[in-house]
Write a protein that holds these residues in place. Structure first.
Motif, mmCIF file in Angstrom:
data_model
loop_
_atom_site.group_PDB
_atom_site.id
_atom_site.type_symbol
_atom_site.label_atom_id
_atom_site.label_comp_id
_atom_site.label_asym_id
_atom_site.label_seq_id
_atom_site.Cartn_x
_atom_site.Cartn_y
_atom_site.Cartn_z
ATOM 1 N N ARG A 62 58.457 -57.813 42.300
ATOM 2 C CA ARG A 62 59.857 -57.879 41.883
ATOM 3 C C ARG A 62 60.708 -58.492 42.987
ATOM 4 O O ARG A 62 61.731 -59.112 42.721
ATOM 5 C CB ARG A 62 60.370 -56.470 41.574
ATOM 6 N N ARG A 63 60.255 -58.303 44.205
ATOM 7 C CA ARG A 63 60.991 -58.873 45.330
ATOM 8 C C ARG A 63 61.027 -60.391 45.209
ATOM 9 O O ARG A 63 62.064 -61.023 45.391
ATOM 10 C CB ARG A 63 60.354 -58.442 46.647
ATOM 11 N N MET A 64 59.871 -60.974 44.891
ATOM 12 C CA MET A 64 59.821 -62.429 44.758
ATOM 13 C C MET A 64 60.694 -62.877 43.595
ATOM 14 O O MET A 64 61.379 -63.902 43.679
ATOM 15 C CB MET A 64 58.386 -62.901 44.557
ATOM 16 N N ALA A 65 60.639 -62.089 42.524
ATOM 17 C CA ALA A 65 61.509 -62.423 41.392
ATOM 18 C C ALA A 65 62.965 -62.381 41.819
ATOM 19 O O ALA A 65 63.761 -63.268 41.473
ATOM 20 C CB ALA A 65 61.266 -61.441 40.248
ATOM 21 N N ALA A 66 63.273 -61.342 42.597
ATOM 22 C CA ALA A 66 64.660 -61.216 43.055
ATOM 23 C C ALA A 66 65.034 -62.395 43.939
ATOM 24 O O ALA A 66 66.159 -62.922 43.852
ATOM 25 C CB ALA A 66 64.850 -59.903 43.808
ATOM 26 N N ILE A 67 64.103 -62.807 44.799
ATOM 27 C CA ILE A 67 64.407 -63.953 45.671
ATOM 28 C C ILE A 67 64.664 -65.198 44.828
ATOM 29 O O ILE A 67 65.608 -65.964 45.081
ATOM 30 C CB ILE A 67 63.245 -64.202 46.671
ATOM 31 N N ALA A 68 63.800 -65.391 43.816
ATOM 32 C CA ALA A 68 63.975 -66.561 42.957
ATOM 33 C C ALA A 68 65.345 -66.506 42.281
ATOM 34 O O ALA A 68 66.088 -67.492 42.258
ATOM 35 C CB ALA A 68 62.857 -66.615 41.923
ATOM 36 N N LEU A 69 65.657 -65.353 41.732
ATOM 37 C CA LEU A 69 66.916 -65.186 41.006
ATOM 38 C C LEU A 69 68.107 -65.427 41.922
ATOM 39 O O LEU A 69 69.018 -66.204 41.612
ATOM 40 C CB LEU A 69 66.977 -63.763 40.440
ATOM 41 N N PHE A 70 68.082 -64.767 43.060
ATOM 42 C CA PHE A 70 69.220 -64.865 43.983
ATOM 43 C C PHE A 70 69.394 -66.285 44.491
ATOM 44 O O PHE A 70 70.505 -66.812 44.525
ATOM 45 C CB PHE A 70 68.988 -63.899 45.151
ATOM 46 N N SER A 71 68.279 -66.913 44.883
ATOM 47 C CA SER A 71 68.378 -68.264 45.432
ATOM 48 C C SER A 71 68.895 -69.229 44.387
ATOM 49 O O SER A 71 69.718 -70.106 44.682
ATOM 50 C CB SER A 71 67.023 -68.731 45.952
ATOM 51 N N SER A 72 68.410 -69.080 43.156
ATOM 52 C CA SER A 72 68.893 -69.977 42.099
ATOM 53 C C SER A 72 70.371 -69.747 41.857
ATOM 54 O O SER A 72 71.141 -70.691 41.681
ATOM 55 C CB SER A 72 68.128 -69.725 40.797
ATOM 56 N N TYR A 73 70.736 -68.496 41.845
ATOM 57 C CA TYR A 73 72.151 -68.170 41.597
ATOM 58 C C TYR A 73 73.040 -68.756 42.693
ATOM 59 O O TYR A 73 74.060 -69.381 42.407
ATOM 60 C CB TYR A 73 72.313 -66.653 41.479
ATOM 61 N N VAL A 74 72.627 -68.579 43.946
ATOM 62 C CA VAL A 74 73.434 -69.129 45.047
ATOM 63 C C VAL A 74 73.537 -70.636 44.910
ATOM 64 O O VAL A 74 74.612 -71.229 45.031
ATOM 65 C CB VAL A 74 72.816 -68.741 46.406
ATOM 66 N N SER A 75 72.391 -71.255 44.620
ATOM 67 C CA SER A 75 72.380 -72.711 44.504
ATOM 68 C C SER A 75 73.312 -73.174 43.385
ATOM 69 O O SER A 75 74.124 -74.078 43.571
ATOM 70 C CB SER A 75 70.946 -73.166 44.219
ATOM 71 N N GLY A 76 73.169 -72.530 42.221
ATOM 72 C CA GLY A 76 74.015 -72.917 41.097
ATOM 73 C C GLY A 76 75.487 -72.701 41.400
ATOM 74 O O GLY A 76 76.340 -73.553 41.126
ATOM 75 N N TYR A 77 75.791 -71.563 41.985
ATOM 76 C CA TYR A 77 77.182 -71.221 42.304
ATOM 77 C C TYR A 77 77.801 -72.258 43.226
ATOM 78 O O TYR A 77 78.903 -72.769 42.987
ATOM 79 C CB TYR A 77 77.194 -69.832 42.958
ATOM 80 N N VAL A 78 77.063 -72.585 44.277
ATOM 81 C CA VAL A 78 77.602 -73.550 45.242
ATOM 82 C C VAL A 78 77.729 -74.926 44.606
ATOM 83 O O VAL A 78 78.731 -75.624 44.783
ATOM 84 C CB VAL A 78 76.708 -73.594 46.501
ATOM 85 N N LEU A 79 76.700 -75.318 43.841
ATOM 86 C CA LEU A 79 76.747 -76.645 43.229
ATOM 87 C C LEU A 79 77.923 -76.766 42.268
ATOM 88 O O LEU A 79 78.678 -77.752 42.295
ATOM 89 C CB LEU A 79 75.430 -76.911 42.479
ATOM 90 N N LEU A 80 78.114 -75.764 41.422
ATOM 91 C CA LEU A 80 79.217 -75.816 40.466
ATOM 92 C C LEU A 80 80.552 -75.829 41.181
ATOM 93 O O LEU A 80 81.512 -76.465 40.741
ATOM 94 C CB LEU A 80 79.143 -74.618 39.511
ATOM 95 N N MET A 81 80.610 -75.127 42.326
ATOM 96 C CA MET A 81 81.842 -75.129 43.093
ATOM 97 C C MET A 81 82.121 -76.520 43.645
ATOM 98 O O MET A 81 83.247 -77.009 43.603
ATOM 99 C CB MET A 81 81.679 -74.146 44.252
ATOM 100 N N VAL A 82 81.059 -77.161 44.146
ATOM 101 C CA VAL A 82 81.215 -78.517 44.684
ATOM 102 C C VAL A 82 81.644 -79.474 43.582
ATOM 103 O O VAL A 82 82.540 -80.308 43.763
ATOM 104 C CB VAL A 82 79.900 -78.979 45.342
#
Lengths: 379, 170, 491
Positions: free
Chosen positions: C455-475
């Motif tokens: 679940r940790r790896m899943a969480a890492i995947a989820l969090f990293s994707s979310y951060v990436s998407g958030y920053v990209l959409l902000m840009v």
């Protein structure tokens, strides 16, 4: 702690100390202080009595502002423009030069920006003159300065502002009222101009717009007015710039010179004073008609055509507006004789149902016939 | 004191290197400057350069507006303009007791043998040279400097308090 | 520098009773004295007397939490000062800003510092959250502190948002108009929420006053309390997290066995004698720890200098924006929310429901639930947990970029409304970049979790994707959206 850390600590401490000193200097060294110092020096040279000299020596850098009565303006212009009320500085260079006294408009009550524009609260040259982004009221160029008088004084004829009065006159004479509305009076074809001076504060824009409306407002159906002489366009620009929101209570406390509506309504009863032909310059270019009309009658017709600004709405040979029908081949239209045209001039809506053309009621019978004959000659 | 795991300092004399004391001393000086400096700057920040209470330099009309031998009261500006044979004086109308506006000057009467002004708040009475004739006011009314502006108008500087002998000769 | 004269006075002062009643011990020169001072001083007793060297490692925490705290302090100080010159009235607010710029000594500098510290804090609190996540520092006993952290992040956004309106210029006015409109999208309560925030139907005097009260009183008070608890919890949970192997002589994890085992050579004071409770004190082999004074304190001092220096530098050379006076009749085109909400605004442009309600809601709930979903015990205190974690984080982050861009492109070309202009809102809400992004990222992380049985790896995947998407959409929202929210190229 290791030496490395000590070095970091020391370096950062020194850097921060320097930064503080930079901040201190930038706050202390202000542009307006330099102007004031220069002014005090000038003042010192002009001092004649011991009392004056003492007063100059006692001068310190200070903040000066005028709270304009009835508004939230805080004019700080006098922090640099220190000589405005001192007649001794009539020959001094700007910003120290004396300002002529405006009767009934004392500076300590009206401030400066109400008439000149600019950013009242600023204390640097660029910002105070308003020629910066995000400030919508830059200093008005000198030739248009009478516009601001019109912000409070709504009367038709303002003695101290001849250009403004002329502009108001021209607005009525050149037919602008046919399409534009000011304070509820006028046509609805074009935008309401009651506060156009607040929206479009750049005189160059207005000049461009008069000469070529489509260049500044794509899709506009306003005919070009480049046939008007430059000084008329300037007067009209001054009038346009004057149409803005008045500084509230300042206007309320000053008696308005005339009624609210400066423009004559296009009804048969109002009189736009007819002007003698000799004073008018004929600038409308119309092609010569194949049907001969006596030459002096033709020139009279053209004078009337220009005077009444028919070109505002009608086109002849490609010149003129598109609001009304094209008149290039008016003479060839069946069912329209001299009588018809005269009746049409008198009450357009009665002859052509739904017409928005303002009636030409103040022309003499002879003039109407002259114009009618001109219409018939257009082929 | 060393950081755990860091190499031991050289035990020989620090020849040619800046001493710890110098470093620390300079560091602390810089640090203090960057703390105390802004603290002082913040205090300066709190002292306003402009206030919205109205100007201290008041334009009070022209000399011709004041008849000789009169004391005119300007209520909005809280001032008396006194014109006598010597010249112009500006007397504050702010009572020195608790800053009410003292009343207009009245003629001598049974109680006071000179023109006087009575303060409505606690009954202080002032003479036209500012003296306290009666009442809780602790000190005389202030005189402000009067001068003539270059355009010929009278200017009263309410930030400049002068002696009662100070007069503008016109 | 001390000659006999001054040192005589100093000695007399420091030996006097008034002085000694305040400073009970002399300047601590021995290690014992320093430890004692850490206990007895009000400000210092927040910190432990000794600290694990891992907590001092720059590359572990990057000092993000402390920097955020220092920025908070700077914001409080500059904020208090600015309050002396600001009136939350629509007739005055803008003029007060101009006064600060032109008429107040150091006014412009303080205003700029406040603005840049505010933006910095929003960015840094986010980065701090990322650090805590990637070091799995939300594992028991720190779950609650993680939740507190999410709340603090939301409070920071709230503080920044409420402060954004106060200059009352076009930028402020329309950003809040857009922001409060987004806030009105939740069904049933949305409109009520908006009216409550604005104190009316539109942004006006009511909104200005409410935002002011929130910004200077209510939110800072709540923030203060939560920050205090946050720090308290850090102490009680055993200090900053650290990898297990870093202290092989660690004696026991708190509460696990319910027994208190003292380590060697450690001084203990007897606190209380009660029946049956387990003390929450953490135990470490003391020889692993280093004294807070000077190791931690000195670093904190240097860090403060750095943060202050950067903020002052920015404040001197970069002016905070101030546009024209707010004009309700002249919306700019486009009207943009503050930068940290631009990602949301981008999503909202596809679907109000998903962008305004679902995504933010799931984001917050999802973040808060991480410690309760990832129940693993190992791997705490190591960035990305393992090499595998590192890979997953990197590829999730990178992969989200083309995925998001692709969705945006497809939407522009083949957007639902182009082909089916009468499609119901519900269908549009289902098939739009916002939903597809959400579903895509969720599906991806579930797959990762399945494949790695973690679940940790899943969480890492989820969090990293979310951060990436958030920053990209902000840009994208900042640079690539122009009038009418059309795509523009910023160069």
């Amino acid at each position: 702690m290791s030496r490395r850390w000590l070095w970091v600590f020391t370096l950062l401490g020194v850097l921060n100390g320097i930064l503080f000193l930079v901040a201190l200097w930038r706050d202390y060294d202000r542009e307006w202080k330099r102007y004031q110092t220069a002014f005090f020096a000038l003042e010192g040279r002009k001092a004649r009595t011991a009392r004056e000299e003492e007063a100059v020596k006692a001068r310190r850098h200070e903040f000066i502002q005028v709270a304009v009565a009835g508004s939230t303006r805080m004019d700080r212009c006098m922090m640099c423009h220190l000589g405005v009320e001192d007649p001794r500085f009539a020959d001094a260079p700007q910003p120290f030069r004396t300002h002529p006294e405006i009767p009934k408009h004392p500076f300590e009550r009206f401030g400066c920006t109400v008439c000149h524009g600019g950013q009242d609260m600023a204390t640097t040259t660029q910002d105070a003159h308003g020629r910066v982004p995000f400030w919508e009221e830059p200093l008005l160029p000198a030739e248009y300065r009478q516009a601001t008088c019109g912000g409070c004084h709504f009367g038709a004829d303002l003695p101290g502002a001849p250009l403004l009065s002329r502009g108001r006159q021209l607005y009525a004479q050149r037919g602008c009222v046919a399409c534009h509305r000011i304070r509820g009076v006028g046509g609805a074809l074009g935008p309401d101009l009651t506060f156009v001076g607040s929206r479009k504060r750049d005189p160059a824009w207005h000049l461009r717009h008069f000469k070529e409306p489509q260049a500044t407002s794509p899709g506009s159906t306003m005919p070009p007015f480049k046939h008007l002489p430059e000084e008329e366009l300037k007067a009209l620009t001054v009038y346009m710039l004057s149409l803005r929101e008045a500084p509230q209570a300042l206007a309320a406390s000053t008696p308005l010179l005339a009624s609210i509506a400066p423009v004559a309504a296009p009804s048969p009863r109002t009189a736009v004073p007819p002007r003698a032909a000799a004073k008018e310059t004929v600038t409308a270019r119309v092609p010569s008609s194949p049907r001969p009309v006596s030459s002096d009658r033709l020139s009279r017709a053209k004078v009337l055509y220009a005077e009444k600004s028919c070109v505002a709405c009608h086109a002849i040979g490609g010149v003129g507006g598109k609001v009304g029908p094209d008149l290039t081949a008016e003479g060839g239209k069946t069912g329209r004789d001299l009588e018809w045209h005269v009746r049409h001039f008198r009450t357009p809506a009665a002859v052509v149902p739904g017409s928005i053309m303002p009636p030409l009621a103040d022309l003499s019978e002879d003039d109407l016939k002259t114009l009618a004959a001109y219409m018939l000659s257009l082929k | 004191m060393q950081r755990a795991g860091s190499p031991p300092e050289s035990t020989g004399p620090d020849q040619g290197r800046v001493s710890r004391r110098a470093l620390l001393g300079t560091g602390w000086c810089g640090f203090l400057l960057s703390i105390v400096g802004p603290a002082v700057a913040n205090i300066r920040f709190l002292f306003p350069n402009v206030v919205y209470e109205g100007p201290t330099l008041l334009k009070v009309g022209r000399p011709e507006d004041y008849a000789p031998g009169t004391i005119m009261v300007l209520e909005e500006q809280r001032l008396f303009i006194i014109r006598d044979p010597e010249g112009f004086r500006a007397l504050s109308a702010i009572c020195t007791h608790l800053r009410c506006t003292t009343g207009p000057f009245v003629q001598p009467n049974a109680q006071w043998k000179e023109s006087h002004s009575r303060c409505p708040c606690h009954g202080s009475v002032f003479a036209k040279d500012g003296r306290v004739l009666q009442g809780p006011a602790p000190r005389p009314l202030d005189f402000y400097r009067v001068s003539l502006a270059p355009d010929g108008r009278l200017i009263v500087d309410t930030a400049a308090i002068v002696a009662k002998g100070d007069v503008l000769k016109v | 520098m001390r000659n006999g004269w001054t040192s005589g006075i100093l000695d007399r002062v420091t030996a006097s009773q008034p002085w000694k009643s305040v400073f009970r011990h002399g300047y601590p020169a021995t290690e014992l004295d320093r430890m004692a001072t850490m206990f007895t001083n009000f400000f210092l007793h927040l910190l432990p007397a000794k600290v694990h060297p891992n907590s001092l490692r720059l590359t572990y925490t990057w000092a993000l939490g402390m920097v955020t705290f220092y920025l908070t302090a700077i914001l409080f100080v500059t904020g208090f000062l600015l309050m002396f010159f600001y009136i939350p009235a629509t007739d005055w607010a803008y003029r007060n800003m101009k006064d600060l710029q032109f008429a107040v000594s150091f006014g412009l500098l303080l205003r700029n510092m406040h603005r840049w510290a505010a933006h910095g804090m929003v960015a840094l609190v986010f980065l701090h959250m990322c650090r805590v996540f990637y070091t799995a520092s939300y594992r028991p006993p720190r779950e609650f502190n993680w939740v507190l952290g999410v709340l603090l992040w939301l409070l920071t956004l709230g503080l920044s948002f409420t402060g954004y309106l106060l200059p009352w210029d076009q930028l402020a006015f329309w950003a809040i108009t857009v922001g409060t409109s987004i806030a009105s999208y939740p069904p049933w309560i949305g409109e009520t929420l908006r009216v409550l925030m604005l104190g009316g139907q539109q942004v006006g005097q009511g909104a200005l006053l409410r935002f002011y009260v929130l910004h200077v009183a209510i939110l800072p008070a709540v923030l203060g309390v939560l920050v205090a608890i946050h720090f308290w919890r850090v102490r009680k949970d055993g200090g900053l997290s650290r990898p297990e192997g870093a202290s092989p002589a660690a004696v026991s994890s708190p509460g696990a066995e319910g027994r208190f085992v003292p380590g060697p050579q450690k001084t203990y004071a007897l606190m209380e004698v009660v029946q049956g409770t387990t003390p929450m004190a953490t135990t470490q082999a003391p020889e692993e720890e280093v004294p807070t004074w000077p190791q931690l304190l000195f670093r904190l001092l240097v860090l403060f200098q750095l943060v202050l220096g950067v903020i002052v530098l920015l404040g001197i050379f970069f002016d905070a924006p101030l546009e024209e006076l707010a004009n309700p009749t002249h919306p700019p085109n486009p009207a943009k929310a503050p930068w940290y909400f631009l990602g949301l605004q981008e999503l909202v442009s596809y679907s109000a429901l998903v962008g305004g309600v679902v995504v933010p809601g799931l984001l917050v709930l999802g973040l808060m639930s991480i410690p309760y979903v990832d129940r693993a015990v190992k791997g705490e205190g190591i960035w990305f947990t393992s090499a595998q974690g590192k890979r997953i984080a990197l590829w999730s982050f990178l992969g989200t970029i083309p995925f998001t861009l692709g969705l945006l492109y497809l939407n522009t070309r083949f957007g639902l409304r182009r082909f089916f202009p009468d499609a119901t809102q519900g269908v549009v809400d289902l098939l739009n970049p916002a939903t597809l992004l959400l579903v895509g990222i969720a599906a991806f992380s579930i797959i990762v979790g399945r494949c790695t049985h973690s679940r940790r790896m899943a969480a890492i995947a989820l969090f990293s994707s979310y951060v990436s998407g958030y920053v990209l959409l902000m840009v994208i929202g900042t640079f690539f959206r122009g009038p009418n929210w059309d795509w523009v190229w910023p160069w």
